[in-house]
Scaffold this motif. Sequence first.
Motif, PDB file in Angstrom:
ATOM      1  N   TRP A   6       0.950  -1.261  -0.051  1.00 41.77           N
ATOM      2  CA  TRP A   6       0.001  -0.053  -0.011  1.00 41.77           C
ATOM      3  C   TRP A   6       0.708   1.249  -0.005  1.00 41.77           C
ATOM      4  O   TRP A   6       0.275   2.485   0.182  1.00 41.77           O
ATOM      5  N   THR A   7       2.170   1.036  -0.287  1.00 43.37           N
ATOM      6  CA  THR A   7       3.146   2.293  -0.149  1.00 43.37           C
ATOM      7  C   THR A   7       2.770   3.104  -1.460  1.00 43.37           C
ATOM      8  O   THR A   7       2.391   2.983  -2.620  1.00 43.37           O
ATOM      9  N   ILE A  25      -0.962   5.872   8.410  1.00 46.24           N
ATOM     10  CA  ILE A  25      -0.315   5.329   7.189  1.00 46.24           C
ATOM     11  C   ILE A  25       1.203   5.298   7.186  1.00 46.24           C
ATOM     12  O   ILE A  25       1.667   4.121   6.921  1.00 46.24           O
TER      13      ILE A  25
END
Length: 155
Positions: free
Chosen positions: A42-43, A143
């Motif tokens: 999810w980078t 995140i």
Amino acid sequence: MKFLRLLLLFLLLNFLALGVGVVLMNSGPTSNWYLSLNKAPWTPESWVFGTAWTLIMIFYSVYMTKLSLSFKSINKAIIKLYGLQWFMNVIWNYLFFNQHLEVLALADIVLLWLLVGYFTFNYLRVVKTYTVFIIPYLIWLTIATSLNLYIVLNN
């Protein structure tokens, strides 16, 4: 007028933090070290980081301006907490990208997340609806913390 002057001060300080962070990260995200890491699926793309931090610092400046003006005199605790937040935000770049100290960077970002969470919830009654301006910072730190943790666990 007082709001605008203080907002400009926080914008200057927050963008200074971003600038110092960029200098301290050296070649950072373009270095062979970073490019070779096993990164989280999810980078985000690299351009997202600059855009996100720009918007976060604008919103955070509005939040800090409102918070600072909510007291009759200078609140030393808020200034100290803001300074600590500034330092922790800046130093993460040095720890992670420059020195490759992923675990220490993780500890830093977790503490930064807790500090921003403290600002968010401790001063909710003071700034009321202006709390919406700090929420993007807290979300982005969540995140970023997950990305840092993934790197620690998978490299």
